[in-house]
Design an enzyme around this catalytic site. Structure first.
Site, PDB file in Angstrom:
ATOM      1  CG  ASP A 237      28.072  20.864   9.006  1.00 61.04           C
ATOM      2  OD1 ASP A 237      27.266  21.421   9.363  1.00 61.04           O
ATOM      3  OD2 ASP A 237      28.664  20.552   7.625  1.00 61.04           O
TER       4      ASP A 237
ATOM      5  CD  GLU B 210      27.902  23.360   2.859  1.00 58.67           C
ATOM      6  OE1 GLU B 210      29.031  23.850   3.188  1.00 58.67           O
ATOM      7  OE2 GLU B 210      26.748  23.434   3.628  1.00 58.67           O
TER       8      GLU B 210
END
Length: 514
Positions: free
Chosen positions: A34, A216
């Site tokens: 990420d 998320e």
């Protein structure tokens, strides 16, 4: 301090290393996932990211770090915020504390403040939970200190993570706002703070739309519709895994209103469940219809209030198995996002951050085709060049043809290629990598993704970037498809095929970017 520039294939690298992209960021010899802590400060774009400093698979989560002046050329720096015996350092965000609300800097020289998720390890005081913590930098983001009072916000939850913090000034006053997730409850939870240290609960959004997997990496930001400052809407991005439209990981978004306390999605952003309780994922709003764009978040503090996003170019279905070494995984191109009226509704449009103008004397190899009619035939296009990325910009009038297809990264013997095709009858744009080359490393990798594309005036407009991946921006960025590919050695061929009638190539430009 040692630094290494963006790493590209070169002499002495093995076959797996030569799969490095040219334009997309990869770490030198480690794992990344990420993007987090995206911020612009003093002329530099800072890309922080989830990084395993010791291996090329997920683990030992820390914040890696790279910087750029143009979002295309990156310099890799040492690990910024490292895991330790107490915690892994999960995703989060960075703000420039201009008012020195935290006291970590001064008003004349504000600190950069990172708000990240502490994933507490066994044996630590908060073991088994995730909570939000702070780190700060007073040297422009190059070195970081963890705040002694961490964590600053917890809920006693094992899945409370991914804080995105921004400065809000509006009807609810001036404050810092945090959007984070209760991942396994499919909820975005919102808090406010005056000083980044003490947080007050505001509200919760969700579950909604795609809500079978974990939520998320949320993001929340305002954008003017069609550039009109009198008509501003808020966009809430929620990444979901699994549960994306193409399978596995992906990013959905909602358009609505934020009053400083609560986000309310417009009714046209919400999809009602079917009678059996399932949701038609193709009715949801997606950042990308491909397999490989996840955890996308936007930069803070950008000049001229531009909203620029970067995503992780991978999918958790097969992320740890990608056939590269010693590095594994990379980022998407940076994308500038705007809200435009599409079929009467405000929707995101995305454009890759690339050189805006490539003049004829720029030295960039370029081929142009204009007003060419193709009838059940093949137009040979320039091959991709080793060490370069390929940019294809096309305006095509499909007419009544059955299929228009770009074959990309074709093997010399024609046995493999990535195929981007448009079906005028169904109005579907499909990116097919099932015969793209190396697909056997994971059972879920070989795939074909499709997205609905409505033509304007009968014209199909495409911008295609081929760079050990394919990113497709259709109809000026209204629809995006992104997939990784691992072509066979020597697979550089490119062509355009028309079947079942006559299509007119209004304009087609092929450029090589290195």
């Amino acid at each position: 301090m040692t630094e290494t520039t963006t790493h590209r294939a070169g002499l002495g690298e093995d076959a797996a290393s030569t799969m490095r992209p040219i334009l997309h960021y990869t770490a030198r010899n480690t794992w990344l996932n990420d993007p987090n802590g995206l911020v612009w400060h003093d002329g530099l774009y800072h890309l922080f990211y989830q990084n395993n400093p010791f291996d090329n698979v997920w683990g030992n989560m820390s914040w890696g770090h790279a910087t750029s002046t143009d979002l295309l050329h990156w310099t890799e720096h040492p690990v910024a915020i490292a895991c330790d015996e107490e915690e892994d350092v999960f995703s989060g965000s960075i703000v420039v504390d201009h008012g020195n609300t935290s006291g970590f800097g001064t008003e004349e020289d504000p600190a950069l403040v990172a708000i990240y998720t502490s994933a507490f390890k066994e044996g630590s005081t908060h073991q088994g939970t995730q909570a939000q913590s702070l780190a700060f930098s007073t040297d422009g983001g190059m070195t970081w200190s963890k705040y002694a009072g961490n964590p600053v916000l917890g809920r006693g939850s094992a899945h409370f993570r991914d804080p995105k913090v921004f400065r809000y000034e509006g009807s609810a006053g001036a404050c810092w706002v945090m959007v984070a997730v209760e991942a396994q409850h499919q909820q975005v939870v919102m808090y406010r703070s005056a000083n980044l240290k003490d947080w007050e609960y505001l509200s919760t959004f969700g579950p909604a739309n795609s809500s079978e997997g974990e939520w998320e990496c949320p993001d929340l930001f305002p954008l003017p519709v069609d550039g009109n400052p009198e008509n501003v809407k808020w966009v809430l991005v929620v990444n979901v895994n699994p549960g994306a439209v193409a399978g596995g990981s992906g990013g959905q978004y909602f358009v609505g209103h934020f009053d400083g306390v609560q986000f309310t999605a417009d009714p046209d952003s919400l999809v009602s469940p079917d009678a059996d309780g399932s949701t038609d994922l193709r009715q949801c709003l997606w950042l990308d219809w491909g397999r490989d764009y996840y955890a996308a978040v936007s930069f803070s503090n950008t000049p001229d209030n531009r909203r620029i996003m970067i995503g992780w170019m991978n999918n958790w279905d097969y992320a740890n198995s990608l056939p590269t070494a010693p590095w594994r995984s990379g980022m998407s191109l940076a994308r500038e996002v705007e809200l435009a009226t599409v079929e009467g509704l405000p929707r995101l449009v995305q454009r890759p951050v690339l050189p805006l103008v490539l003049p004829l004397d720029s030295g960039v190899p370029k081929s142009t085709f204009q007003d060419v009619e193709l009838h059940d035939s093949v137009l040979e296009l320039p091959d991709a060049m080793p060490g370069s990325a390929l940019l294809i910009e096309a305006e095509i009038l499909p007419g009544s043809v059955r299929s228009i297809a770009f074959r990309l990264l074709c093997a010399p013997d024609g046995s493999a290629a990535t195929v981007l095709s448009f079906d005028p009858v169904t109005s579907q744009l499909t990116l097919d990598r099932r015969t793209s080359g190396n697909t056997a490393f994971h059972e879920k990798f070989a795939s074909a993704e499709s997205a609905p594309v409505k033509l304007d005036g009968g014209v199909l407009r495409l911008r295609i970037i081929v760079d050990q991946s394919v990113e497709v921006f259709a109809q000026d960025g209204r629809v995006v498809l992104s997939d990784l590919v691992f072509p066979l050695p020597g697979s550089l061929g490119t062509d355009l095929r028309v079947e079942g009638g006559t299509a007119t190539i209004l304009k087609l430009v092929v450029s090589s970017l290195s």
